[in-house]
Design a protein around this motif. Structure first.
Motif, mmCIF file in Angstrom:
data_model
loop_
_atom_site.group_PDB
_atom_site.id
_atom_site.type_symbol
_atom_site.label_atom_id
_atom_site.label_comp_id
_atom_site.label_asym_id
_atom_site.label_seq_id
_atom_site.Cartn_x
_atom_site.Cartn_y
_atom_site.Cartn_z
ATOM 1 N N SER A 252 8.774 -39.751 -5.836
ATOM 2 C CA SER A 252 8.283 -38.539 -6.512
ATOM 3 C C SER A 252 9.412 -37.542 -6.724
ATOM 4 O O SER A 252 9.457 -36.838 -7.735
ATOM 5 C CB SER A 252 7.158 -37.900 -5.694
ATOM 6 O OG SER A 252 5.948 -38.607 -5.856
ATOM 7 N N THR A 253 10.321 -37.468 -5.756
ATOM 8 C CA THR A 253 11.477 -36.581 -5.899
ATOM 9 C C THR A 253 12.357 -37.057 -7.040
ATOM 10 O O THR A 253 12.767 -36.265 -7.908
ATOM 11 C CB THR A 253 12.306 -36.567 -4.600
ATOM 12 O OG1 THR A 253 11.445 -36.326 -3.491
ATOM 13 C CG2 THR A 253 13.375 -35.487 -4.648
ATOM 14 N N TRP A 254 12.657 -38.336 -7.053
ATOM 15 C CA TRP A 254 13.539 -38.899 -8.080
ATOM 16 C C TRP A 254 12.948 -38.725 -9.470
ATOM 17 O O TRP A 254 13.668 -38.552 -10.456
ATOM 18 C CB TRP A 254 13.770 -40.379 -7.774
ATOM 19 C CG TRP A 254 14.943 -40.990 -8.479
ATOM 20 C CD1 TRP A 254 15.879 -40.350 -9.249
ATOM 21 C CD2 TRP A 254 15.309 -42.364 -8.484
ATOM 22 N NE1 TRP A 254 16.811 -41.243 -9.712
ATOM 23 C CE2 TRP A 254 16.486 -42.490 -9.260
ATOM 24 C CE3 TRP A 254 14.781 -43.505 -7.898
ATOM 25 C CZ2 TRP A 254 17.134 -43.709 -9.477
ATOM 26 C CZ3 TRP A 254 15.422 -44.723 -8.098
ATOM 27 C CH2 TRP A 254 16.582 -44.815 -8.884
ATOM 28 N N ALA A 255 11.616 -38.744 -9.567
ATOM 29 C CA ALA A 255 10.957 -38.694 -10.872
ATOM 30 C C ALA A 255 11.327 -37.444 -11.661
ATOM 31 O O ALA A 255 11.376 -37.478 -12.892
ATOM 32 C CB ALA A 255 9.438 -38.775 -10.699
ATOM 33 N N ILE A 256 11.610 -36.317 -10.973
ATOM 34 C CA ILE A 256 11.922 -35.098 -11.736
ATOM 35 C C ILE A 256 13.343 -35.127 -12.282
ATOM 36 O O ILE A 256 13.720 -34.240 -13.054
ATOM 37 C CB ILE A 256 11.687 -33.811 -10.910
ATOM 38 C CG1 ILE A 256 12.653 -33.712 -9.733
ATOM 39 C CG2 ILE A 256 10.248 -33.728 -10.450
ATOM 40 C CD1 ILE A 256 12.619 -32.343 -9.053
ATOM 41 N N LEU B 185 14.335 -38.009 -13.852
ATOM 42 C CA LEU B 185 14.246 -39.081 -14.829
ATOM 43 C C LEU B 185 13.630 -38.572 -16.127
ATOM 44 O O LEU B 185 13.245 -37.408 -16.237
ATOM 45 C CB LEU B 185 13.398 -40.230 -14.269
ATOM 46 C CG LEU B 185 13.860 -40.841 -12.943
ATOM 47 C CD1 LEU B 185 12.876 -41.920 -12.492
ATOM 48 C CD2 LEU B 185 15.266 -41.407 -13.063
ATOM 49 N N ALA B 186 13.505 -39.458 -17.090
ATOM 50 C CA ALA B 186 12.901 -39.080 -18.373
ATOM 51 C C ALA B 186 11.388 -38.958 -18.260
ATOM 52 O O ALA B 186 10.690 -38.824 -19.270
ATOM 53 C CB ALA B 186 13.248 -40.132 -19.423
ATOM 54 N N GLY B 187 10.869 -38.945 -17.063
ATOM 55 C CA GLY B 187 9.441 -39.012 -16.777
ATOM 56 C C GLY B 187 9.186 -40.320 -16.084
ATOM 57 O O GLY B 187 9.765 -41.364 -16.461
ATOM 58 N N TYR B 188 8.340 -40.339 -15.056
ATOM 59 C CA TYR B 188 8.167 -41.568 -14.294
ATOM 60 C C TYR B 188 7.535 -42.673 -15.141
ATOM 61 O O TYR B 188 8.015 -43.813 -15.159
ATOM 62 C CB TYR B 188 7.328 -41.324 -13.035
ATOM 63 C CG TYR B 188 7.269 -42.552 -12.162
ATOM 64 C CD1 TYR B 188 8.361 -42.917 -11.390
ATOM 65 C CD2 TYR B 188 6.146 -43.378 -12.162
ATOM 66 C CE1 TYR B 188 8.341 -44.069 -10.615
ATOM 67 C CE2 TYR B 188 6.110 -44.523 -11.390
ATOM 68 C CZ TYR B 188 7.211 -44.864 -10.620
ATOM 69 O OH TYR B 188 7.187 -46.012 -9.871
ATOM 70 N N GLY C 9 0.416 -39.286 -5.836
ATOM 71 C CA GLY C 9 1.281 -38.243 -6.382
ATOM 72 C C GLY C 9 1.958 -38.671 -7.670
ATOM 73 O O GLY C 9 2.112 -37.873 -8.602
ATOM 74 N N LEU C 10 2.365 -39.938 -7.738
ATOM 75 C CA LEU C 10 2.966 -40.448 -8.967
ATOM 76 C C LEU C 10 1.932 -40.499 -10.093
ATOM 77 O O LEU C 10 2.275 -40.302 -11.259
ATOM 78 C CB LEU C 10 3.560 -41.837 -8.724
ATOM 79 C CG LEU C 10 4.814 -41.841 -7.838
ATOM 80 C CD1 LEU C 10 5.141 -43.266 -7.401
ATOM 81 C CD2 LEU C 10 6.002 -41.219 -8.558
ATOM 82 N N CYS C 11 0.664 -40.753 -9.733
ATOM 83 C CA CYS C 11 -0.401 -40.694 -10.739
ATOM 84 C C CYS C 11 -0.489 -39.290 -11.328
ATOM 85 O O CYS C 11 -0.651 -39.110 -12.541
ATOM 86 C CB CYS C 11 -1.737 -41.085 -10.120
ATOM 87 S SG CYS C 11 -1.855 -42.795 -9.572
#
Length: 451
Positions: free
Chosen positions: A284-288, A290-293, A11-13
């Protein structure tokens, strides 16, 4: 490149690809390697691909030697390492690390066999006492922890593991028994760059049970809520994470570190365990938020700063994780995991598990391919493959996708998550419908620790 054990980082990919990064993944597990076919570039040569990559992400522990080998070659690596492996797999060591650092922990007892575990319960706990057992058996999957209702319940659990369920759990692998503390379960998370934690920390709550109202079996994570914390050094971080900095530096730790804790009725936190890696599904939740994972990892590894972001007012050389975020960085973030039966079934014999999930292989996932960019940002595929132009369930783990959302408060965040979830259709799709309801009651009880 992403080095994956079981495909947890797929999912992070997807998220990094949507951000514009070129991503290659190596998946060690042969079954999970089938997942994401047609959706992302894969490799069988993890070492060769790593040497050509700007940086490498390890999405799970258990490959510390590989991560350290790459670092020794000068390759930038996020996650993984010998210290991370031990912190997660050796629970007794993890509790010792916390105690030495002055981090508050419950009363805890170490065991090396089923007989010793049984003896500890019999001697140290009264009839109505509750306690928690956590195993170091990495092959036991979701059965590695158990919260007993009383002393007799725990003794029955241990006895069953030693007899009728001995094929699924190895108590000889050791573990710990903890005093049960009633309170609010949560965690605090930070990104450590080898020297210090980067701004900001985040607070998280997750529901692990399969069904609404916390019914059914444990799944690891059925839904979660995350919030970035504005203070540079919130009280909870000063109590649970920052005392660990000398140990993390000495152990060359680089990556995400989550400390799970219980906050009791007096507002005091007790640390329960480490998660020294990405969280599923919390990262994956935190990534939205952030400035992008991919961008955040590049900053964490010292490859970029946030100073080139338009409007950035940070000091020169700042590598904060949120500057340039497309969304308000300090809103509530949430995710719900969808699933298809027989999930969360998992047998000791992997062939039995594979046969069970064959029943859902090929079910179509409708609405994602033709969906908007926002749909693709908020619907993170998990057990999915592309075949003949159609997006299908891969039949490996039974989790078609996660639905993400955000909002200035928990109620608005919840509405946003379910709005996006319903944009994608899968026959017989299941999911919890009570995201945030427990957190809305509990969040005020822990806010004093987040300042």
């Amino acid at each position: 490149m992403v080095h994956s054990s079981l495909g947890d980082g797929y999912g992070l990919c997807q998220q990094m690809s949507l951000e514009g990064h070129m991503v290659t993944v190596y998946c060690q597990d042969e079954t999970e390697r089938k997942c994401y076919e047609g959706l992302i570039h894969k490799t069988d040569d993890w070492e060769g691909e790593a040497s050509k990559s700007d940086f490498v992400i390890f999405d799970d522990n258990g490959h510390g030697d590989r991560a350290e080998k790459l670092r020794a070659k000068g390759i930038k690596v996020w996650g993984g390492g010998r210290l991370a492996d031990r912190l997660e797999s050796d629970r007794s060591f993890g509790m010792e690390v916390m105690a030495r650092a002055g981090v508050p922990v419950p009363n805890v007892y170490q065991f090396k066999s089923g007989e010793e575990a049984r003896s500890i319960v019999e001697k140290e706990f009264k009839d109505k006492d509750r306690c928690v057992i956590k195993l170091d058996d990495t092959h036991a999957s979701k059965a590695t922890s158990y919260v007993a209702s009383d002393k007799a319940d725990m003794l029955t659990r241990i006895e069953n593991w030693m007899t009728t369920e001995s094929d699924s759990v190895n108590l000889a692998g050791g573990g710990i028994i903890q005093e049960f503390i009633k309170g609010v379960e949560m965690s605090i998370n930070g990104w450590f760059d080898g020297e210090n934690f980067l701004y900001p920390y985040s607070a998280q709550m997750e529901d692990k049970k399969l069904l609404d109202g916390d019914g059914g079996p444990n799944t690891g994570c059925a839904q979660n809520i995350i919030k970035n914390l504005r203070p540079a050094h919130p009280k909870l971080a000063k109590m649970l994470l920052e005392p660990l900095v000398p140990m993390l530096r000495k152990g060359n730790f680089v990556g995400e570190l989550d400390v799970n804790c219980i906050v009791d009725s007096d507002g005091k936190p007790y640390c329960l365990e480490f998660t020294p890696r990405m969280g599923y599904d919390s990262t994956s939740t935190w990534a939205i938020g952030l400035a992008g994972y991919g961008e955040a990892v590049a900053r964490a590894l010292g490859l970029k700063t946030c100073n080139d972001v338009e409007g950035c007012e940070c000091p020169e050389g700042c590598r904060c994780l949120v500057c340039g975020s497309q969304r308000p960085a300090f809103w509530f973030l949430g995710a719900v995991r969808t699933y298809l039966p027989p999930y969360p079934f998992e047998a000791v014999d992997h062939k039995v598990t594979e046969a069970a999930y064959e029943s859902i292989k090929g079910v179509e996932i409708k609405g994602w391919l033709e969906g908007s960019d926002k749909t693709k940002e908020r619907i993170i595929l998990v057990d999915a493959i592309m075949e003949k132009g159609k997006l299908l369930v891969g039949g490996t783990c039974g989790i078609p996708f996660l639905a993400l959302g955000h909002g200035p408060d928990i109620d608005t965040m919840r509405e946003d998550v379910y709005k996006h979830l319903h944009e994608v259709k899968v026959a017989n799709l299941c999911f919890r419908t009570d995201l945030g309801k427990k957190a809305a009651k509990n969040w005020p009880k822990i806010e004093h620790l987040l300042r």
